[in-house]
Motif scaffolding. Structure first.
Motif, short mmCIF file in Angstrom:
data_model
loop_
_atom_site.label_atom_id
_atom_site.label_comp_id
_atom_site.label_asym_id
_atom_site.label_seq_id
_atom_site.Cartn_x
_atom_site.Cartn_y
_atom_site.Cartn_z
N VAL A 1 -45.33 -75.61 48.20
CA VAL A 1 -46.15 -75.70 49.41
C VAL A 1 -45.80 -74.50 50.27
O VAL A 1 -44.62 -74.23 50.52
N ILE A 2 -46.80 -73.75 50.70
CA ILE A 2 -46.60 -72.65 51.64
C ILE A 2 -46.91 -73.23 53.02
O ILE A 2 -48.05 -73.55 53.33
N HIS A 3 -45.88 -73.39 53.83
CA HIS A 3 -45.97 -74.03 55.15
C HIS A 3 -46.22 -72.96 56.20
O HIS A 3 -45.34 -72.14 56.46
N CYS A 4 -47.39 -72.99 56.81
CA CYS A 4 -47.80 -71.92 57.74
C CYS A 4 -47.82 -72.33 59.21
O CYS A 4 -48.30 -71.58 60.04
N THR A 5 -47.34 -73.51 59.53
CA THR A 5 -47.37 -73.97 60.91
C THR A 5 -46.03 -74.58 61.28
O THR A 5 -45.20 -74.83 60.42
N SER A 6 -45.82 -74.82 62.52
CA SER A 6 -44.53 -75.41 62.93
C SER A 6 -44.68 -76.88 63.30
O SER A 6 -43.72 -77.52 63.68
N ASP A 7 -45.87 -77.44 63.17
CA ASP A 7 -46.12 -78.81 63.63
C ASP A 7 -45.87 -79.89 62.59
O ASP A 7 -45.92 -81.07 62.90
N ILE A 8 -45.63 -79.53 61.34
CA ILE A 8 -45.47 -80.54 60.29
C ILE A 8 -44.00 -80.65 59.91
O ILE A 8 -43.39 -79.68 59.46
N LEU B 1 -34.97 -73.49 64.04
CA LEU B 1 -33.60 -73.95 63.83
C LEU B 1 -33.54 -75.17 62.91
O LEU B 1 -32.69 -75.26 62.02
N ILE B 2 -34.46 -76.10 63.10
CA ILE B 2 -34.48 -77.31 62.27
C ILE B 2 -34.72 -76.94 60.80
O ILE B 2 -34.10 -77.50 59.90
N SER B 3 -35.60 -75.97 60.55
CA SER B 3 -35.85 -75.53 59.17
C SER B 3 -34.57 -75.03 58.52
O SER B 3 -34.28 -75.35 57.36
N TYR B 4 -33.80 -74.23 59.25
CA TYR B 4 -32.55 -73.69 58.71
C TYR B 4 -31.53 -74.80 58.47
O TYR B 4 -30.80 -74.77 57.48
N LEU B 5 -31.48 -75.79 59.35
CA LEU B 5 -30.55 -76.91 59.18
C LEU B 5 -30.92 -77.74 57.95
O LEU B 5 -30.05 -78.13 57.17
N ILE B 6 -32.21 -78.00 57.77
CA ILE B 6 -32.66 -78.74 56.58
C ILE B 6 -32.37 -77.94 55.32
O ILE B 6 -31.90 -78.48 54.32
N PHE B 7 -32.64 -76.65 55.37
CA PHE B 7 -32.35 -75.77 54.22
C PHE B 7 -30.88 -75.88 53.82
O PHE B 7 -30.54 -76.07 52.66
N LYS B 8 -29.99 -75.78 54.80
CA LYS B 8 -28.54 -75.86 54.53
C LYS B 8 -28.16 -77.24 54.00
O LYS B 8 -27.38 -77.35 53.05
#
Length: 180
Positions: A110-117, A139-146
Motif C-alpha cells: 500500500v502506498i500511503h499518501c495522506t496523514s489521516d489514515i 512521529l507516530i509512523s516512525y514509532l510504529i515502524f520501530k
C-alpha cells in the motif's frame, strides 16, 4: 567585496561551473535534486551537486524537469525501493496480476499518501508480509515502524525518506523525454 553566493537558489550571475566538475559545462540545462531541505525548483542559476545532476533533454519542459526530482522520485522510490517492485515487469506475481476487486483482498503493498489514515486501518487489510509505504510520515509512523521492526513483525510500515541517486534522476528524465 562581493557577497557570497547563496547555497541554493540564485547566486552570483556567472556562467561557469565549479572546480572539478567534469560532466557539465556553463550554460547546460540540467535536472537536479537539491536535497531534503529544498527538494526541487526552477531557477536560472543554482549551486548543485554534480552527483545528483543530469542534463535536461530538450524534449522535457522546464516545468516537468522541476517536478521530477521530488514528485516522480518519491513515487519511483516508493515502488522500487520500499515496495520492491521491478519496473521491467519481472516482479509481477501471478497472484498480484489476478487481483481484480478490492473487496476481501489482502494487500501486499500500500502506498500511503495522506496523514489521516491510521496504521490500525491498514494492518487487518495487509497480507501476511504486507507493507505500507508512508509518503508523509510523522512521529507516530516512525514509532510504529520501530515497534514492528523490534517485534520482528512481517507486516511493515515503512516511512519513506528520499535518498536520490543520479541514475534514478536519469531514469525519470528519460521517461519524461519519451513522454511516459
Amino acid at each position: 567585496m562581493q557577497p557570497e553566493p547563496l547555497r541554493y537558489g540564485y547566486g552570483r550571475r556567472s556562467h561557469r561551473v565549479g572546480p572539478g566538475v567534469k560532466d557539465f559545462k556553463a550554460g547546460d540545462k540540467v535536472v537536479t535534486y537539491l536535497g531534503l531541505e529544498i527538494g526541487c525548483g526552477l531557477a536560472e542559476y543554482v549551486v548543485a551537486e554534480e552527483s545528483m545532476t543530469v542534463v535536461k533533454p530538450p524534449e522535457v519542459s522546464a516545468a516537468d524537469a522541476a517536478a521530477l526530482p521530488v514528485t516522480a522520485l518519491t513515487a519511483h522510490q516508493a515502488l522500487t525501493d520500499s515496495a520492491e517492485i521491478k519496473l521491467d515487469g519481472s516482479g509481477k506475481t501471478p497472484k498480484g496480476a489476478a487481483l481484480k476487486s478490492p473487496f476481501g483482498v489482502k494487500y501486499d503493498v500500500v502506498i500511503h499518501c495522506t496523514s489521516d489514515i491510521p496504521w490500525s486501518t491498514f494492518e487487518p487489510n495487509l497480507s501476511t508480509e504486507g507493507k505500507v509505504t508512508d509518503l508523509s510520515p510523522n512521529l507516530i509512523s516512525y514509532l510504529i515502524f520501530k515497534a514492528k521492526f523490534l517485534t520482528f513483525s512481517k507486516k511493515q510500515l515503512a516511512p519513506i525518506i528520499i535518498f536520490s541517486k543520479r541514475e534514478n534522476i536519469d531514469f525519470l528524465v528519460n521517461l519524461a523525454k519519451e513522454g511516459l
